[in-house]
Design a protein around this motif. Structure first.
Motif, PDB file in Angstrom:
ATOM      1  N   THR A 186     -31.303 140.852 -42.991  1.00 29.02           N
ATOM      2  CA  THR A 186     -32.455 140.312 -41.975  1.00 29.02           C
ATOM      3  C   THR A 186     -32.897 141.222 -41.100  1.00 29.02           C
ATOM      4  O   THR A 186     -32.204 142.331 -41.069  1.00 29.02           O
TER       5      THR A 186
ATOM      6  N   LYS B 259     -32.987 142.217 -37.561  1.00 24.16           N
ATOM      7  CA  LYS B 259     -31.932 141.891 -37.059  1.00 24.16           C
ATOM      8  C   LYS B 259     -30.827 142.308 -37.470  1.00 24.16           C
ATOM      9  O   LYS B 259     -30.170 141.225 -38.520  1.00 24.16           O
TER      10      LYS B 259
ATOM     11  N   GLY C  15     -28.250 136.073 -33.776  1.00 22.16           N
ATOM     12  CA  GLY C  15     -28.795 136.326 -35.310  1.00 22.16           C
ATOM     13  C   GLY C  15     -27.593 136.085 -36.478  1.00 22.16           C
ATOM     14  O   GLY C  15     -27.952 136.196 -37.942  1.00 22.16           O
ATOM     15  N   THR C  16     -26.194 135.870 -36.300  1.00 18.80           N
ATOM     16  CA  THR C  16     -25.020 135.640 -37.275  1.00 18.80           C
ATOM     17  C   THR C  16     -25.600 134.909 -38.285  1.00 18.80           C
ATOM     18  O   THR C  16     -25.290 134.569 -39.371  1.00 18.80           O
TER      19      THR C  16
ATOM     20  N   ARG D 241     -28.740 126.898 -53.998  1.00 16.23           N
ATOM     21  CA  ARG D 241     -27.843 127.175 -53.597  1.00 16.23           C
ATOM     22  C   ARG D 241     -27.656 128.015 -54.520  1.00 16.23           C
ATOM     23  O   ARG D 241     -26.651 128.845 -53.862  1.00 16.23           O
TER      24      ARG D 241
ATOM     25  N   VAL E  81     -22.609 129.120 -48.287  1.00 17.07           N
ATOM     26  CA  VAL E  81     -22.391 128.161 -47.404  1.00 17.07           C
ATOM     27  C   VAL E  81     -22.840 126.875 -46.809  1.00 17.07           C
ATOM     28  O   VAL E  81     -24.060 126.593 -47.087  1.00 17.07           O
ATOM     29  N   THR E  82     -21.628 125.867 -47.218  1.00 14.48           N
ATOM     30  CA  THR E  82     -22.642 124.945 -46.722  1.00 14.48           C
ATOM     31  C   THR E  82     -21.993 123.779 -45.065  1.00 14.48           C
ATOM     32  O   THR E  82     -21.425 124.709 -44.232  1.00 14.48           O
ATOM     33  N   PRO E  83     -23.128 123.240 -44.387  1.00 12.35           N
ATOM     34  CA  PRO E  83     -22.763 123.124 -43.036  1.00 12.35           C
ATOM     35  C   PRO E  83     -21.919 122.315 -42.381  1.00 12.35           C
ATOM     36  O   PRO E  83     -21.256 122.468 -41.823  1.00 12.35           O
TER      37      PRO E  83
ATOM     38  N   GLU F 121     -23.490 132.130 -32.560  1.00 11.70           N
ATOM     39  CA  GLU F 121     -24.294 132.320 -33.970  1.00 11.70           C
ATOM     40  C   GLU F 121     -25.386 132.576 -34.264  1.00 11.70           C
ATOM     41  O   GLU F 121     -26.292 133.689 -34.506  1.00 11.70           O
TER      42      GLU F 121
ATOM     43  N   LYS G  89     -29.216 130.859 -53.905  1.00 15.23           N
ATOM     44  CA  LYS G  89     -28.576 132.056 -52.420  1.00 15.23           C
ATOM     45  C   LYS G  89     -27.320 132.794 -53.149  1.00 15.23           C
ATOM     46  O   LYS G  89     -26.906 134.529 -52.826  1.00 15.23           O
TER      47      LYS G  89
ATOM     48  N   SER H 204     -27.023 141.478 -38.753  1.00 15.85           N
ATOM     49  CA  SER H 204     -26.921 140.006 -38.379  1.00 15.85           C
ATOM     50  C   SER H 204     -25.540 139.362 -38.456  1.00 15.85           C
ATOM     51  O   SER H 204     -24.076 138.547 -39.327  1.00 15.85           O
TER      52      SER H 204
ATOM     53  N   LEU I  52     -34.115 130.097 -47.773  1.00 11.71           N
ATOM     54  CA  LEU I  52     -33.294 129.401 -46.366  1.00 11.71           C
ATOM     55  C   LEU I  52     -34.600 128.218 -46.066  1.00 11.71           C
ATOM     56  O   LEU I  52     -34.237 127.687 -45.127  1.00 11.71           O
ATOM     57  N   LEU I  53     -35.468 128.898 -46.149  1.00 14.04           N
ATOM     58  CA  LEU I  53     -36.685 127.093 -45.387  1.00 14.04           C
ATOM     59  C   LEU I  53     -37.521 126.790 -46.975  1.00 14.04           C
ATOM     60  O   LEU I  53     -37.733 127.344 -47.583  1.00 14.04           O
TER      61      LEU I  53
ATOM     62  N   GLU J  26     -28.226 133.626 -39.163  1.00 13.80           N
ATOM     63  CA  GLU J  26     -29.528 134.011 -40.202  1.00 13.80           C
ATOM     64  C   GLU J  26     -28.290 134.024 -41.680  1.00 13.80           C
ATOM     65  O   GLU J  26     -28.954 134.005 -42.473  1.00 13.80           O
ATOM     66  N   SER J  27     -27.301 135.761 -41.445  1.00 10.37           N
ATOM     67  CA  SER J  27     -26.976 135.948 -42.493  1.00 10.37           C
ATOM     68  C   SER J  27     -25.778 134.612 -42.941  1.00 10.37           C
ATOM     69  O   SER J  27     -25.846 134.932 -44.704  1.00 10.37           O
ATOM     70  N   LEU J  28     -25.404 134.184 -42.766  1.00 10.67           N
ATOM     71  CA  LEU J  28     -24.272 133.252 -42.914  1.00 10.67           C
ATOM     72  C   LEU J  28     -24.894 131.980 -43.779  1.00 10.67           C
ATOM     73  O   LEU J  28     -24.332 131.866 -44.895  1.00 10.67           O
ATOM     74  N   ILE J  29     -26.023 131.179 -43.090  1.00  3.32           N
ATOM     75  CA  ILE J  29     -26.821 130.662 -44.420  1.00  3.32           C
ATOM     76  C   ILE J  29     -27.647 130.908 -45.450  1.00  3.32           C
ATOM     77  O   ILE J  29     -28.016 131.023 -46.486  1.00  3.32           O
ATOM     78  N   ALA J  30     -27.342 132.613 -45.311  1.00  6.05           N
ATOM     79  CA  ALA J  30     -28.357 133.175 -46.980  1.00  6.05           C
ATOM     80  C   ALA J  30     -27.343 133.530 -48.359  1.00  6.05           C
ATOM     81  O   ALA J  30     -27.208 133.268 -49.286  1.00  6.05           O
ATOM     82  N   THR J  31     -25.771 132.643 -47.043  1.00 11.78           N
ATOM     83  CA  THR J  31     -24.436 133.064 -48.105  1.00 11.78           C
ATOM     84  C   THR J  31     -24.321 131.324 -48.756  1.00 11.78           C
ATOM     85  O   THR J  31     -24.954 130.533 -47.875  1.00 11.78           O
TER      86      THR J  31
ATOM     87  N   ASP K 220     -34.615 123.172 -40.410  1.00 10.89           N
ATOM     88  CA  ASP K 220     -35.320 123.809 -41.160  1.00 10.89           C
ATOM     89  C   ASP K 220     -36.442 124.556 -39.702  1.00 10.89           C
ATOM     90  O   ASP K 220     -36.648 124.609 -39.127  1.00 10.89           O
TER      91      ASP K 220
ATOM     92  N   GLU L  51     -27.762 132.723 -31.682  1.00 13.23           N
ATOM     93  CA  GLU L  51     -28.309 132.993 -30.384  1.00 13.23           C
ATOM     94  C   GLU L  51     -28.211 134.820 -31.302  1.00 13.23           C
ATOM     95  O   GLU L  51     -29.236 135.985 -30.841  1.00 13.23           O
TER      96      GLU L  51
ATOM     97  N   PHE M 222     -18.924 134.374 -50.764  1.00 13.45           N
ATOM     98  CA  PHE M 222     -19.914 134.456 -52.030  1.00 13.45           C
ATOM     99  C   PHE M 222     -18.234 134.775 -53.537  1.00 13.45           C
ATOM    100  O   PHE M 222     -19.202 134.145 -53.954  1.00 13.45           O
TER     101      PHE M 222
END
Lengths: 381, 321
Positions: free
Chosen positions: B93, B95, A216-217, B83, A226-228, A212, B86, B97, B63-64, A219-224, A381, A214, B115
């Motif tokens: 992104t 790249k 780059g996916t 949250r 979704v929680t860890p 995920e 988001k 993704s 994100l950061l 990045e999209s995933l944590i922009a949603t 981070d 490597e 979502f």
């Protein structure tokens, strides 16, 4: 309700789960490996790898020919293990044969052996084994005791039967012996389960998580939103399922092909097995926090798999390892799971017998999870 | 070049940050960044590679976590409410993704689930139809061409109808036709009231933005409406035409006091911030009678090349540890 949904939402967890299953299904090669590797290893270890040696070239070193010698050679000829190639009369000749490889087993009968036997003195026999292949040597030693005992028992009949008694009226002295715990396919097959599960669980989890980031996916995933925890559980659960499938395939095949018994408590096995899967997933997770690329994840996983194979007692007897190696081995979950499986499947153990092994795995799990979580926070981070 | 879009009247604010700072190791990647983005605006982020554009965007969508500064995004605190932010932001992104081993429809469905959209099926079908990919919904995303990947990614980050769209170099490596289509899409979204923040390298894209900020080495050097930026720098330009331009270019560059000399096909654009000096130079050159010197209003292109040259100096003065 909304607060709880912020931490864990079934819908998002389920979405990750479904996605993982789709990806797993698409990746035919990996999927095939997950089922194929256990079967292949089972067949290889079960059929091809046989630690019982066969037709070892054997010499008898003896000064005088006697009925005992004749019955020994006859017994060796009938045994599968030894291929009797001749008699030598001097130590020099037998040393030479051992050195150049014409013989790998030499049985030395001291002068007056038969007379001592009849007198009831308990004479000694010297067994010299080429221990450069320790496993074969170990098998030879085990087999030789039986052969010699039978042969001598047979020769001490008729008027000499008074000298035949139990235990054997002689001592077999073993020279340069290396004696493993006498592995047979019955013993290797359950141990193999520990190794295969560890191999696939660690490797696949680590690779699946690293993929995920490597690709780059992540990045999209944590922009949603979704929680860890949703990501982790959603990604790991499919591989727990894979572990179940692997184990089922393995147990069925082991039973069908090798008639490996399952004599103990299934509950004990089931609990231990789940604990073992979880600890391996945690190790895979830990690997994924260190590795940046899938290739690194793969290499790191193999790094953990080697000690699992070599130091867990799967390949070589645990008791024969030096203290430091045993210490490393104790820190490996496979060591404990191996014992657990052998106890349950072969020795008919129940929950009580395996609590100690489960406790050991649990301790390893706690340590791994603690380290992994600490590392995971750093990589956020 | 396209017509310049008039700047939106500063009404409601979508993003407002002050003193935003991010440190990686010992390096200040973003340094005291201030920005205001009006609702419904197309805001362009320009700057060389590694100037902190991506990091800034990531801080604004939660994100950061910034190491310093504060701000709000869609009325929510960028640190505390990341949250919530988001849920209302679409982030595309740099790249690609999305999952290459999932199909177009599966990717869209996955994002919709993430979502928590109620009417997923309808949304996915609509997005596929809007993309014009009805017959290909079952195609693996990895097999799409670059331009289609970008459009799919845009569709995915629009699936939850966000109020703010953050696009990180969305058209890098995409052919001009696909880029134009992409920007048509962006303008349509902006017209619907979606605020768009986009980072780019391309000047022709920069002029599509209502507002531009130029960043170099973590610092904002300038911001304003696209057409005001050359004026803000105070750049004057002469367009020079005639024979042997290469020779002239070499001579002018060797001369002290000449500003920047850029070759645009059959023209040389000579620009500088000191108008008097530039006029004097033009006077001298005109007297030679070999080339034609015509004054023109400095464009964005000259302005950004000027800024980039300045940023290079900046880089030399403050070596990045």
């Amino acid at each position: 309700m909304s607060r709880l949904a912020n931490i864990f939402a079934w819908s998002r967890f389920y979405a990750v789960l479904v996605k993982e299953f789709i990806q797993m299904r698409r990746d035919r090669v990996t999927f095939g490996m997950m089922i194929g590797v256990p079967l292949m290893q089972l067949l290889l270890f079960g059929y091809a790898i046989d630690t019982d040696p066969h037709n070892l070239p054997t010499l008898i070193e003896v000064a005088d020919e006697s009925p005992v010698v004749r019955s020994l050679t006859a017994a060796m000829d009938t045994s599968d293990y030894f291929d009797f190639i001749g008699i030598v009369t001097s130590e020099a000749a037998s040393d030479e044969a051992l050195k150049d490889g014409t013989a790998s087993v030499i049985l030395t009968i001291p002068p007056g052996f038969e007379a001592d036997l009849i007198r009831g003195v308990t004479p000694e026999l010297l067994l010299t084994v080429d221990a450069s292949d320790p496993v074969a040597a170990g098998g030879a030693i085990g087999a030789m005791s039986g052969v010699v005992e039978t042969a001598i028992g047979q020769s001490l009949n008729g008027p000499l039967s008074f000298a035949a008694k139990s235990p054997a009226p002689f001592d077999l002295v073993i020279h340069r012996a290396f004696n493993p715990s006498g592995e047979t396919s019955l013993n290797i097959v359950p141990g193999l389960l520990a190794v295969i599960l560890s191999m696939t669980m660690v490797l696949i989890t680590a690779v699946a998580i690293v993929r995920e980031s490597e690709k780059g996916t992540m990045e999209s995933l944590i922009a949603t939103p979704v929680t860890p925890s949703e990501v982790m559980l959603g990604k790991i659960l499919p591989y727990v399922f894979v572990g179940y499938v692997q184990t089922a395939v393995f147990l069925l095949a082991a039973r069908a092909l090798f008639s490996v018994p399952f004599s103990g408590s299934f509950l004990a096995f089931f609990l231990g097995f789940n604990l073992y899967i979880i600890v391996n997933l945690a190790i895979g997770f830990l690997v994924s926090t260190v590795a940046r690329t899938q290739m690194q994840a793969m290499q790191l996983s193999f790094f953990t798999i080697l000690p699992t194979i070599l130091l867990s007692g799967f390949m070589f007897p645990f008791a024969a390892m030096p203290g430091w190696a045993q210490a490393i081995g104790t820190a490996i979950p496979a060591t404990h799971f191996l014992r657990l499986v052998r106890k349950v499947m072969l020795k008919g153990g129940g929950l009580a017998e395996v609590t100690q092994d489960m406790a050991a795995i649990a301790v390893i799990l706690l340590v791994v999870v603690a380290v992994a979580l600490k590392r995971y926070r750093q990589t956020l981070d | 070049m396209a017509e310049q879009v008039p700047e939106k009247v500063a009404g409601e604010v979508a993003i407002s940050v002050t003193g935003l700072t991010k440190i990686f190791g010992t390096r200040k990647v973003v340094d005291g960044f201030d920005m205001q983005v009006g609702k419904g605006a197309i805001y362009g982020f320009l700057g060389p590679n590694g100037s902190g554009k991506t990091t800034t965007i990531r801080m604004m969508c939660g994100l950061l976590t910034p190491d310093g500064g504060a701000g709000q995004c869609l009325g929510l605190d960028i640190v505390r409410d990341s949250r919530e932010i988001k849920k209302r932001v679409g982030y595309m992104t740099q790249k690609f993704s999305l999952y290459e081993d999932l199909t177009i429809a599966e990717n869209l469905d996955f994002t919709a689930r993430m979502f928590g959209m109620k009417n997923r099926k309808a949304l996915v079908a609509e997005a596929v139809r809007d993309l014009g990919l009805e017959g290909r919904a079952g195609q693996l995303a990895g097999t799409l061409s670059g331009g289609w990947k970008q459009r799919l990614a845009l569709a995915a980050c629009m699936i939850h109808s966000p109020d703010l769209l953050l696009l990180d170099e969305p058209t890098a490596g995409v052919d001009p036709k696909a880029r134009r289509d992409f920007w048509d899409e962006i303008r349509k979204l902006a017209a619907r009231g979606v605020t768009v923040l986009v980072s780019t390298h391309y000047m022709d894209e920069a002029v599509q933005c209502d507002h531009i900020a130029y960043i170099a080495y973590g610092k904002k050097l300038i911001d304003g409406a696209a057409r005001d930026i050359p004026g803000q720098i105070g750049l004057s330009t002469y367009v020079v035409t005639g024979p042997d331009l290469s020779e002239l270019e070499a001579r002018l560059e060797a001369e002290d006091g000449t500003g920047q000399v850029i070759r645009f096909g059959a023209e040389l654009h000579v620009s500088g911030t000191d108008k008097a000096a530039l006029d004097a130079l033009a006077e001298v050159e005109r007297a030679r009678g070999t080339h034609e010197w015509v004054a023109k209003r400095a464009g964005l292109e000259e302005a950004f090349i000027y800024l980039m040259a300045g940023a290079k100096d900046n880089f030399m003065l403050e070596p990045v540890s």
